[in-house]
Design an enzyme around this catalytic site. Structure first.
Site, PDB file in Angstrom:
ATOM      1  N   ARG A  70      -6.549 -24.839  -4.484  1.00 23.65           N
ATOM      2  CA  ARG A  70      -7.279 -23.740  -3.862  1.00 23.65           C
ATOM      3  C   ARG A  70      -8.429 -24.316  -3.032  1.00 23.65           C
ATOM      4  O   ARG A  70      -9.308 -25.004  -3.552  1.00 23.65           O
ATOM      5  CB  ARG A  70      -7.828 -22.800  -4.938  1.00 23.65           C
ATOM      6  CG  ARG A  70      -8.599 -21.639  -4.327  1.00 23.65           C
ATOM      7  CD  ARG A  70      -9.423 -20.855  -5.324  1.00 23.65           C
ATOM      8  NE  ARG A  70     -10.286 -19.954  -4.581  1.00 23.65           N
ATOM      9  CZ  ARG A  70     -11.463 -19.507  -4.990  1.00 23.65           C
ATOM     10  NH1 ARG A  70     -11.935 -19.871  -6.168  1.00 23.65           N
ATOM     11  NH2 ARG A  70     -12.179 -18.700  -4.241  1.00 23.65           N
TER      12      ARG A  70
ATOM     13  N   HIS B 263     -15.703 -18.274   1.797  1.00 20.01           N
ATOM     14  CA  HIS B 263     -16.412 -18.798   0.623  1.00 20.01           C
ATOM     15  C   HIS B 263     -17.857 -19.095   1.031  1.00 20.01           C
ATOM     16  O   HIS B 263     -18.284 -20.249   1.058  1.00 20.01           O
ATOM     17  CB  HIS B 263     -15.709 -20.048   0.088  1.00 20.01           C
ATOM     18  CG  HIS B 263     -16.075 -20.396  -1.316  1.00 20.01           C
ATOM     19  ND1 HIS B 263     -15.147 -20.626  -2.307  1.00 20.01           N
ATOM     20  CD2 HIS B 263     -17.280 -20.569  -1.911  1.00 20.01           C
ATOM     21  CE1 HIS B 263     -15.752 -20.931  -3.440  1.00 20.01           C
ATOM     22  NE2 HIS B 263     -17.058 -20.905  -3.219  1.00 20.01           N
TER      23      HIS B 263
ATOM     24  N   GLU C  88     -16.217 -14.273  -4.596  1.00 25.28           N
ATOM     25  CA  GLU C  88     -17.426 -13.897  -5.314  1.00 25.28           C
ATOM     26  C   GLU C  88     -18.359 -12.970  -4.525  1.00 25.28           C
ATOM     27  O   GLU C  88     -19.472 -13.363  -4.130  1.00 25.28           O
ATOM     28  CB  GLU C  88     -18.195 -15.149  -5.772  1.00 25.28           C
ATOM     29  CG  GLU C  88     -17.408 -15.989  -6.764  1.00 25.28           C
ATOM     30  CD  GLU C  88     -18.239 -17.112  -7.381  1.00 25.28           C
ATOM     31  OE1 GLU C  88     -19.366 -17.358  -6.892  1.00 25.28           O
ATOM     32  OE2 GLU C  88     -17.767 -17.727  -8.345  1.00 25.28           O
TER      33      GLU C  88
ATOM     34  N   ASN D 257     -13.262 -15.443 -11.365  1.00 21.88           N
ATOM     35  CA  ASN D 257     -14.130 -16.597 -11.612  1.00 21.88           C
ATOM     36  C   ASN D 257     -15.035 -16.277 -12.791  1.00 21.88           C
ATOM     37  O   ASN D 257     -15.737 -15.262 -12.771  1.00 21.88           O
ATOM     38  CB  ASN D 257     -14.999 -16.906 -10.393  1.00 21.88           C
ATOM     39  CG  ASN D 257     -14.212 -17.488  -9.236  1.00 21.88           C
ATOM     40  OD1 ASN D 257     -12.998 -17.655  -9.319  1.00 21.88           O
ATOM     41  ND2 ASN D 257     -14.901 -17.778  -8.144  1.00 21.88           N
TER      42      ASN D 257
ATOM     43  N   TYR E 176     -17.745 -18.093 -15.785  1.00 19.79           N
ATOM     44  CA  TYR E 176     -18.467 -19.262 -16.263  1.00 19.79           C
ATOM     45  C   TYR E 176     -19.267 -18.995 -17.541  1.00 19.79           C
ATOM     46  O   TYR E 176     -19.462 -19.900 -18.338  1.00 19.79           O
ATOM     47  CB  TYR E 176     -19.433 -19.770 -15.179  1.00 19.79           C
ATOM     48  CG  TYR E 176     -18.741 -20.422 -14.005  1.00 19.79           C
ATOM     49  CD1 TYR E 176     -18.563 -21.794 -13.940  1.00 19.79           C
ATOM     50  CD2 TYR E 176     -18.261 -19.655 -12.955  1.00 19.79           C
ATOM     51  CE1 TYR E 176     -17.927 -22.406 -12.869  1.00 19.79           C
ATOM     52  CE2 TYR E 176     -17.614 -20.241 -11.870  1.00 19.79           C
ATOM     53  CZ  TYR E 176     -17.449 -21.611 -11.831  1.00 19.79           C
ATOM     54  OH  TYR E 176     -16.805 -22.200 -10.763  1.00 19.79           O
TER      55      TYR E 176
ATOM     56  N   GLU F 151     -11.480 -19.734 -10.828  1.00 20.15           N
ATOM     57  CA  GLU F 151     -12.493 -20.749 -11.132  1.00 20.15           C
ATOM     58  C   GLU F 151     -12.894 -20.643 -12.589  1.00 20.15           C
ATOM     59  O   GLU F 151     -13.070 -19.545 -13.118  1.00 20.15           O
ATOM     60  CB  GLU F 151     -13.768 -20.581 -10.276  1.00 20.15           C
ATOM     61  CG  GLU F 151     -13.648 -21.010  -8.844  1.00 20.15           C
ATOM     62  CD  GLU F 151     -14.957 -20.854  -8.081  1.00 20.15           C
ATOM     63  OE1 GLU F 151     -16.039 -20.953  -8.716  1.00 20.15           O
ATOM     64  OE2 GLU F 151     -14.899 -20.614  -6.864  1.00 20.15           O
TER      65      GLU F 151
END
Length: 490
Positions: free
Chosen positions: A96, A141, A186, A328, A330, A392
């Site tokens: 990606r 991005h 995002e 994504n 985290y 991600e």
């Protein structure tokens, strides 16, 4: 004797079950990710135009932790063959990466197309395919052309038209070979982190207003790109197109009803802001988001809600405008209810929550696998089990080769994801952020996420595999998550 036999049988099935839980389903895909500004460098190579991160890091180096820029970064503009080499060595199913809007369109508009920009991405895509690596391409991005920022960037709805023109060009030039597209990466970080938290380029502080204007433009831009692909390219090219949304898992800080409600509100307003218009049955923003912002706007003496509404046509165009949900993730955070007094507006005040991380979480505050599993199940329930690609998932450290924390992180998070698949969640890929250490935005080069260490003091930008690269290579080869990770640590 009978007890011992039963114990042995139980142990056998327990080990077998644990092993089965660590095996990836058939057709599940494993890959890695990067982003153009963070790795390419070549910021002014050939006729590339300036983007908002070029402008920010050059005019305000003091806002970057180490006063650095992405001018050279990993120098992937010149060293892309080395990137393909390490991708091939890892054995990934896909890579990606994102396209730099201004490398392809120096002015941000289609009046000027860079032949060198086209060649760079054509060469990269062709080389990936020659090495049996699927290109997964993100259109945007974070690196908006500076030329479009002059008239408001993402806070001006006209930017969605320029994005649509850019998307059509990219589909027409690369879509014969690229079969998986991500429109926007995002949106929360693009809008709220920038305009609300004053963290990202273009470094404009407009909480509770600019962030919502940005949000509408981003969503409309996504829907325009989706429908261009759907109507003009899908039949001939046969690919998929989606959006990548970033989110925490919001865990109630206490069992009190107000904190439980606050955690759900956090999910609805931070994640649902983007997901609800696209993936819900009704479309539009979540009701709780609309009602809270409208009420607080009224109390703040605004004549209408600070949240710009969608037209009926925009709601219809947005609803169902994704073949998959890119996710994504985290962090998990503890959420408590916090009602802020009326005053200057902000998204934080509108949602009425506060977030914390528990430093005592095991194995550490960055690695919370149970939160990941809860998040995936929440998405399944909330949006009727959409197709999810994990686009991600990553762990920050100082860049050491013996990155034990990163190995543990990916081991535990992938196990949690497989448990979620066992729960019935429709997840079909897992992407490590990132293939190599890179320019981490406002953090510069002070934190690292890569499977490969990059020597930023060496003009050759030498890439060296870390323990996590060896671990992930084994995962890909065996399609299994190894329980014993000591073999990867020297």
């Amino acid at each position: 004797m009978q007890f011992l036999a039963e114990l042995l049988i139980l142990s056998y099935f327990s080990i077998h079950f644990a092993h089965a839980q660590n095996i990836f389903p058939d057709h599940f895909r494993l890959g890695v990710a990067s982003a153009s500004y963070q790795i390419e460098g070549g910021w002014n190579a050939s006729d590339k135009g300036e983007n908002i991160w070029d402008r920010l890091t050059h005019e305000h180096p003091e806002v970057i932790k180490d006063n650095s820029t992405g001018d050279v970064a990993c120098d992937s503009y010149h060293l892309w063959k080395k990137d393909v080499e390490i991708l091939k060595n890892l054995g990934v199913d896909y890579y990606r990466f994102s396209i730099s809007w201004t490398r392809l369109l120096p002015t941000g508009r289609v009046d000027k197309i860079s032949s060198d920009g086209l060649k760079y991405y054509n060469d990269l895509i062709d080389s990936l395919l020659e090495n049996k690596i699927e290109p997964v391409v993100t259109l945007y991005h974070w690196d908006l052309p500076q030329a479009l920022q002059y008239f408001g960037g993402w806070t001006n709805l006209i930017t969605s038209d320029f994005f649509a023109q850019y998307a059509r060009l990219v589909f027409s030039r690369f879509g014969d070979r690229v079969k998986t597209w991500i429109t926007i990466n995002e949106p929360y970080s693009i809008c709220e982190t920038t305009y609300g938290d004053f963290q990202g380029a273009p470094l404009i502080h407009s909480p509770g207003i600019g962030d919502y204007l940005c949000g509408k433009t981003i969503l409309v831009a996504h829907s325009k790109a989706f429908h261009i692909y759907d109507k003009e390219f899908r039949e001939k090219q046969g690919g998929k197109i989606g959006i990548t949304i970033d989110t925490i898992w919001a865990e109630p800080r206490t069992n009190k009803s107000e904190d439980v409600e606050a955690a759900e509100r956090e999910m609805q307003m931070s994640f649902g802001w983007w997901a609800h218009p696209i993936f819900s049955t009704n479309g539009d923003y979540p009701e709780i988001m609309k009602s809270r912002i409208e009420e607080r706007s009224r109390q703040e003496n605004f004549v209408e809600s600070r949240l710009p509404s969608f037209t009926k046509e925009e709601i219809l165009n947005l609803r169902g405008s994704a073949d998959f949900l890119g996710l994504n993730h985290y962090n998990t955070k503890l959420i408590s209810n916090t009602e802020f007094p009326i005053g200057e507006p902000s998204f934080q005040k509108d949602k009425g929550t506060s977030a914390f991380q528990d430093p005592n979480w095991k194995p550490n505050k960055h690695t919370v696998p149970w939160g990941f599993r809860k998040l995936l199940n929440w998405i399944k329930r909330e949006y009727d089990n959409p197709l999810v690609y994990i686009t991600e998932n990553g762990f920050p450290d100082e860049g050491q080769l013996q990155d034990v924390g990163r190995v543990i992180f990916h081991k535990e998070m992938m196990k949690a994801m497989l448990q979620a698949i066992g729960d019935g969640c429709n997840i079909q890929s897992y992407t490590v952020w990132s293939i190599m250490d890179n320019m981490e935005w406002r953090d510069g080069y002070t934190i690292k996420f890569g499977l490969y260490q990059v020597d930023f003091n060496n003009p050759n930008r030498t890439r060296t595999p870390k323990a996590s690269a060896k671990f992930f290579k084994t995962v890909i080869e065996t399609r299994t998550i190894p329980e014993n990770i000591t073999m990867f640590i020297e």
